[in-house]
Structures are given as structure tokens and as C-alpha cells.
Scaffold this active site. Structure first.
Site, PDB file in Angstrom:
ATOM      1  N   GLU A   1       3.981  -4.267  11.592  1.00  0.00           N
ATOM      2  CA  GLU A   1       2.698  -4.699  12.168  1.00  0.00           C
ATOM      3  C   GLU A   1       2.940  -5.495  13.451  1.00  0.00           C
ATOM      4  O   GLU A   1       2.225  -5.331  14.449  1.00  0.00           O
ATOM      5  CB  GLU A   1       1.921  -5.556  11.160  1.00  0.00           C
TER       6      GLU A   1
ATOM      7  N   GLU B   1       4.038  -2.406   1.169  1.00  0.00           N
ATOM      8  CA  GLU B   1       2.936  -3.197   0.596  1.00  0.00           C
ATOM      9  C   GLU B   1       2.506  -2.653  -0.764  1.00  0.00           C
ATOM     10  O   GLU B   1       2.206  -3.422  -1.687  1.00  0.00           O
ATOM     11  CB  GLU B   1       1.743  -3.211   1.559  1.00  0.00           C
TER      12      GLU B   1
END
Ligand code: 1HE
Length: 261
Positions: A115, A135
């Protein structure tokens, strides 16, 4: 203003380029709150005279993502939401800050690390780099703007696959998909990133501003607004004394030509 940074960030300056290291190698540069807030603080206060920033990671990996030791202690749903918004602010300060950012990717570029990389403008990768979004395995979701930025980079279906199955992408796969714009041999990525940052820093500041702020908005927004914003930005850039000087230099044969590299 003094630029105070947490110990997990280290700054060196090479004339017009600031090199910001994620410097928490013992924890694989996992992003704790201090580091994320430090990133936001740095990119809101890039020192005068700096025309571009290089972001890199110390140790064997660029970044292991969210600091899971801190994440385990998030006390409530509300804190979780606010925590993600804190990451959004910091990473927006990178993408929509005052100067372009070149990241140098090596080793694990995973979760929040990917990210973070996606919020930078130019990415250089060394052969050791690989990309993952674990995740799903950790019971988490993207929280640093990744569900907005990474699908725009490599496509929603690929992000879906990475998140659902835990698939990682090799450096070559990531390059083919556009995660990195440059590949560098092992050990040479930082020099390449600094070379690119130096070149970026020689552009007119208003042009760099337009490229960082107008280009992604125009590309992703509705075309009618994009054309209008482009016209405003083009007029703003052309009307700067800097642009007039550069155009005059070209016409007087004092400026470089566009050549094959
Ligand atoms: C960490 C973290 C971390 C390492 N938070 N402490 N991110 C992940 O799920 C990635 C988790 N990390 C890993 O898979 C591996 O650590 C790596 C592949 C990145 C590196 O492996 P390796 O063998 O080089 O190092 P290591 O031995 O696993 O880790 C060294 C130390 O760093 C160790 O601590 P130590 O005290 O036992 O020495 C690890 O616990 C620590 N460490 N990664 C905390 N991430 C805003 S939402 C974003 C959501 C996400 O980012 S989810 C993805 C989280």
C-alpha cells in the site's frame, strides 16, 4: 522548522534529493503508528530545496506491512476505523504531497508495505522484491488506501486473487503488471532510484505539481471535469516564469533534445 522523525525513519540528503529510509530492520520495517505518523509528518514538511524524495527500506525487506503487534491491541471498532484513516492521511500526504517520490523495492513488499509503495510515484525494484497481500490470512483488510490504489495499478481481479488465495507475485510478474516501472540489478536499486529522483528534481516545480496532482485525478475522474482541469493546469504551468525561460532556452538551442535512452 525542525523535522523530528521517529527512530524508525532515517533521513539523508543528497543535494536536491532526500532519501528517507524505513529503518526498523529488526522488525522488517513493519509500520507501527510512530512510523506512519512520521511518514505523514515528513511528507507534509519536505525541506525547502528538496525536489524529489527516495523512499527505501533498511535490511532484507522493504516493508512487512502493518505492525501486527500493535494491530492486536486495537481496542474497538471505532479505533480501527480511525487507525485506517490515519494511514490514509499519511499516504495521501505522500501521493498528493509537494514533491514526487521514488520508492526502491526489495525483499518483502507486503500488505501495508505494498500500500505504501502504491502511494509513491515511481517504483524501482531489485530482483529480491516480491509482492503479497496477506490480509485475508491475518483476518484483516487493506487499510492504507490499498483497495483504491492497488486495483488501479494491477486490476481488481488480480488483487482479489492475491487477497483470497495469498498468492504472491514475483518481481518479474510485478514489473509486467506495472507495480515497478524500473528493474535494477541486486544492490543497484538505490543508486537507480537516486538517479531518477535527481532527474525528476530538475523539472519545473509547477510541472511536477501538475503531474502528481492533476494526472491521477484526470485519469480516474469523469472526462469532462478532466479536460477542464487539464486546461486550467496547462495554463497555470505555461504562465510560470520558469516555463517561459525553459521554452526560450529550447528555442535558443540551449536546452536538451528528447532522445532515445
Ligand atoms: C513483524 C512483522 C509485522 C515481521 N508486524 N512484527 N504483514 C504480514 O503479514 C507479514 C508478516 N511478516 C512476514 O511474513 C515475515 O516476517 C517477512 C516475510 C516479512 C520477513 O521474514 P523474515 O524471515 O526475514 O523475518 P522474521 O523472522 O519473520 O521477522 C523478524 C522480526 O520481525 C520478528 O520479530 P522478533 O521479535 O521475533 O525478531 C517478527 O515477528 C517481526 N515482524 N513482520 C510485526 N508485520 C493498514 S492495514 C495493512 C494490513 C497489513 O499490512 S496485513 C499484512 C501484515
Amino acid at each position: 522548522m525542525t523535522l523530528e522523525l521517529p527512530s524508525s525513519l532515517t533521513l539523508e540528503t543528497i543535494d536536491t534529493v532526500a532519501v528517507l529510509h524505513l529503518s526498523r530492520a529488526a522488525k522488517r520495517n513493519a509500520l507501527n503508528d510512530d512510523t506512519v505518523n512520521g511518514l505523514g509528518h515528513f511528507f507534509r514538511h519536505v525541506p525547502d530545496g528538496i525536489g524529489a524524495v527516495v523512499l527505501c527500506g533498511d535490511g532484507p525487506h522493504f516493508c512487512a506491512g502493518l505492525d501486527l503487534a500493535e494491530a492486536v491491541a486495537v481496542p474497538s471498532l471505532r479505533h480501527g476505523i480511525l487507525h485506517s484513516q490515519m494511514w490514509h492521511r499519511a499516504f495521501n500526504d505522500i501521493q498528493f504531497g509537494s514533491v514526487p517520490v521514488v520508492s526502491m523495492l526489495h525483499g518483502a513488499v507486503v500488505g501495508g508495505g505494498l500500500e505504501l509503495a502504491a502511494a509513491t510515484h515511481v517504483r524501482v525494484a531489485e530482483p529480491s522484491a516480491y509482492y503479497g497481500l496477506p490480509e485475508g490470512q491475518r483476518g484483516l483488510f487493506l487499510g492504507g488506501g490499498g483497495s483504491v490504489r492497488i486495483p488501479r495499478l494491477i486490476g481488481t481481479q488480480r488483487v482479489m486473487d492475491m487477497m483470497l488465495t495469498g498468492r504472491t507475485l514475483s518481481v518479474e510478474e510485478g514489473h509486467a503488471l506495472g507495480i515497478s516501472q524500473y528493474l535494477a540489478p541486486a544492490g543497484e536499486g538505490l543508486a537507480k532510484a537516486i538517479e531518477l529522483a535527481r532527474r525528476i528534481a530538475t523539472n519545473a516545480p509547477m510541472s511536477n505539481f501538475a503531474i502528481m496532482h492533476a494526472l491521477p485525478r484526470n485519469a480516474e475522474g469523469d472526462p469532462a471535469t478532466g479536460y477542464f482541469t487539464e486546461a486550467l493546469m496547462a495554463g497555470a504551468a505555461e504562465s510560470t516564469p520558469e516555463a517561459k525561460q525553459r521554452l526560450a532556452d529550447f528555442l535558443a538551442k540551449r536546452a536538451g533534445k528528447v532522445t532515445r535512452q
